[in-house]
Design an enzyme around this catalytic site. Structure first.
Site: not given
Ligand code: ARG
Ligand code: GLU
Length: 719
Positions: A84, A226, A654
């Site tokens: 991502h 991922d 991430s």
């Molecule tokens: N929750 C993760 C973050 O905050 C992954 C986001 C990307 N994935 C998604 N399904 N939107 O970045």
């Molecule tokens: N998915 C989040 C990122 O892109 C990390 C998740 C979190 O907030 O810990 O950095």
């Protein structure tokens, strides 16, 4: 005995951070946390992790692109990060014929690795405490607004001044920045080296790297792979250079060894990366503000918007593709806000912060300090004074600007209007061409007027229900005056009559362009009025910034004095941090226990060929059916996928390397559980978990699934 008790008391005072809490600054690790880390199982010395005089593990951790973290995993510049995080680049390379997002991509040889203009990988060369330097500069600085001490612009100018423009022009790939810590009580300077030739090497198919998609996002137990692989290229001297065919793979100072020995519950784990933003030092009033205004509005407005969007997406496959990315980014922050409010209520974070404030007030009384209690009064007053503006600003942003896409129709038409009033045909054509470009950018291939019309009706009604009449954008009075308050007929009218309501309308306008048509265009006037209101609200809210920043700095100074200078970690601010903890599951609710690890069994359990989020690729099913996991499987015959740990991470982490007690790579961080997102305000030891893809699953996908095992040859695998 007395002396011993005293030093115990002092130690207790010095250690307010709970076990596993904290995003620690590397230069302070030794002093602040090293003993705890070793007690938890770390086998390294502090200088193995961070050594200002020589290379250390930190040299293998990079900023990937603008907002993610990555890690170097080979002596030839190979980088792991999250899929991502590289999504935009992989999308760029994808066409209908070569859909790398859906099918995955594996460069069979170096010359097949794909360049990505604009993508950078940044190393941190040097970290220096420059507090005295900044304070001296601020003392001699004439700053009527009093916000320079936390102004990125001002601080970065200071950083440039410190190294000198000549140095910077001699080293074009070096950037320097100074960041404020603890609200501007301390300053560190970061010297960065930025590589701009970064090529795509490998990416799994979306059915692996996005498995579970939005439904599983922020969720544990998780089954997502991922990750994506890139490579850093440099010139012949190993220096950063723009893309060139003659560039060669970077020979980095450090790379991670990869440990395929696996993880066990309670194993030591640590993560280095670039966390974006936390609010540990919120006062109780800011917690309430976040809960009742920011989060509440975000949750309720997005619920409405997403429901409407989803209805359309499910009804029409073309719309599903068009809105997939918009939907994903909307739900990402929406789920985060839900988890944040859940934690604020469940753990009564308002009370937690209040207790901290009261402790400081009592301590101040005893020490005859008046500034800290006063700063708290100021913060309480500011939060109260900005309440109405903040409510209006969040409502406008969530209900209107982020929801109604036609608030972004081109509104800068002054010169075109002028041209249309004049006689210069050439000028008119040129201006019309510009408008056409702007309109095409707005009504791009991912824009559906049908969806926008539906959402606009819902959101505009909700906005008007919640925001008092006198406090809405001025132009909204038209709805009452000309449309008898009927939002539906107003919105229908916009789409039927406006130049920007459809491609047909736009083409009709192009065939017979007049200044009057533009000046009276209702959609344009609507958008313009929303933009004006947004600007006015932002300006008014800015009026609170200086007062806030000064009081916040004073409050933090009080906490630092009370607890000892080095006892707590500064809020995240996109600088390199280390967090440590243990591999561990958790109990999300009464009588429910989550294990620390997931396996391919769970992928198969979740499989649903009729739901794009849970499709499992045939090749993966085949490997599963044959138990063909190579050297990556568990001793019980299962194949590990993800695991979770008590490490303290946030957005920006991430792609971060997850290391074992020897500093070897055991996983890649990619998410957090929704029960843990409140940790941005207060770390939640029993609930908060980083979600990590097991490095064995990464290698299994590369080697067994994709047949790209040649990539492993340049990695250093240990067990
Ligand atoms: N929750 C993760 C973050 O905050 C992954 C986001 C990307 N994935 C998604 N399904 N939107 O970045
Ligand atoms: N998915 C989040 C990122 O892109 C990390 C998740 C979190 O907030 O810990 O950095």
């Amino acid at each position: 005995m007395k002396k011993f008790l005293l030093s115990l008391a002092a130690a207790a005072l010095l250690l307010p951070a709970q076990a596993d809490e904290g995003m620690w600054l590397l230069p302070l690790i030794k002093e602040q946390r090293f003993a705890e880390m070793q007690a938890l199982g770390l086998k390294l010395q502090d200088y193995d992790i961070y050594n200002p005089d020589s290379s250390s593990l930190k040299d293998a951790v990079v900023i990937f692109g603008g907002g993610c973290t990555g890690e170097i995993v080979s002596p030839e510049g190979l980088v792991f990060t999250n899929h991502h995080c590289g999504y935009g680049q992989i999308q760029q390379h994808s066409t209908l014929k070569h859909d790398y997002l859906t099918e995955g991509f594996w460069a069979a040889s170096r010359d097949k690795e794909l360049p990505n203009p604009g993508l950078t990988v940044t190393f941190i060369e040097k970290i220096e405490d420059v507090t005295d330097y900044v304070l001296a500069a601020l003392a001699g600085n004439n700053d009527p607004d009093n916000v320079d001490f936390v102004s990125a612009k001002y601080l970065n100018e200071l950083a440039r001044k410190r190294v000198g423009e000549k140095y910077l022009s001699d080293h074009p790939a070096i950037a320097v920045e100074i960041k404020d810590f603890y609200g501007g009580n301390q300053y560190y300077m970061f010297t960065k080296k930025i590589y701009s030739d970064v090529r795509l090497v490998g990416a799994p198919p979306s059915s692996i790297d996005k498995f579970g998609a939005d439904t599983d996002n922020w969720m544990w137990p998780r089954h997502t792979g991922d990750f994506a692989i890139f490579r850093v290229y440099a010139d012949a001297n190993g220096e950063p250079a723009p893309y060139s065919e003659s560039n060669v793979p970077l020979r980095p100072k450090r790379w991670f060894k990869i440990n395929i020995g696996g993880v066990q519950p309670n194993d030591f784990a640590m993560i280095m990366g670039f966390p974006g933003r936390t609010n540990k030092y919120y006062t109780s009033w800011e917690v309430a503000e976040r809960r009742d205004i920011d989060n509440e509005i975000r949750i309720s407005m997005r619920e409405l918007r997403q429901q409407a969007m989803l209805e359309e997406m499910l009804a029409d496959p073309a719309v599903r593709i068009q809105y997939a990315s918009k939907y994903a980014s909307s739900t990402n922050a929406y789920k985060n806000a839900i988890g944040s409010n859940w934690a604020i209520k469940k753990h009564d974070l308002e009370k937690v912060k209040l207790a901290e404030q009261e402790k400081l007030i009592a301590w101040s009384k005893k020490n005859c300090e008046t500034a800290y209690p006063e700063a708290l009064l100021t913060l309480e007053q500011i939060v109260s004074d900005r309440k109405d503006l903040r409510f209006r600003s969040w409502m406008l942003d969530e209900a209107i600007i982020r929801s109604i896409e036609f608030t972004k129709v081109p509104t800068k038409v002054d010169t075109l209007v002028e041209a249309l009033k004049g006689r210069d045909k050439e000028e008119q054509q040129q201006q019309l061409a510009q408008l056409t470009t702007a309109y095409e950018a707005f009504a791009d291939k991912n824009y559906s007027p049908v969806v926008d019309r539906k959402i606009a009706k819902i959101m505009l009604k909700e906005y008007r229900r919640l925001v008092p009449a006198g406090k809405q954008p001025a132009y909204f009075s038209v709805i009452d005056q000309q449309f008898k308050g009927n939002v539906d007929s107003f919105v229908d009218y916009l789409f039927e009559q406006s130049i920007f309501g459809s491609h047909d309308n736009f083409n009709k306008f192009l065939a017979k362009p007049t200044a009057k048509a533009l000046e009276n265009d209702l959609m344009l006037l609507f958008a313009h009025s929303v933009q004006q209101e947004n600007k006015a609200l932002t300006e008014s809210l800015k009026g609170f910034d200086a007062g806030y920043a000064i009081a916040h700095r004073t409050y933090l100074k009080g906490l630092l004095n009370m607890y000892g200078n080095r006892a707590n970690f500064p809020d995240a601010n996109r600088t390199l941090r280390l967090t440590y903890g243990q591999v561990k599951g958790y109990d999300p609710r009464d009588a429910v226990t989550y294990a620390y690890q997931t396996t391919l069994d769970g992928v198969m359990e979740k499989e649903d060929p009729d739901n794009w989020e849970f499709v499992v690729p045939a090749r993966l099913k085949e490997l599963y059916a044959n138990n063909d996991f190579g050297r990556y499987g568990l001793s019980n015959g299962k194949m590990p996928v993800d695991f979770c740990a008590t490490t303290h991470t946030t957005g920006g982490n991430s792609g971060s390397p997850v290391m074992n007690a020897n500093g070897e790579l055991i996983g890649i961080n990619f998410d957090r559980n929704w029960e843990g997102v409140g940790g941005d305000i207060q770390y939640l030891p029993d609930y908060q978990r980083s979600i990590i893809v097991d490095v064995r699953y990464v290698l299994f996908v590369i080697d067994k699934y994709a047949g790209a095992g040649y990539l492993l040859e340049e990695m250093e695998l240990v067990q």
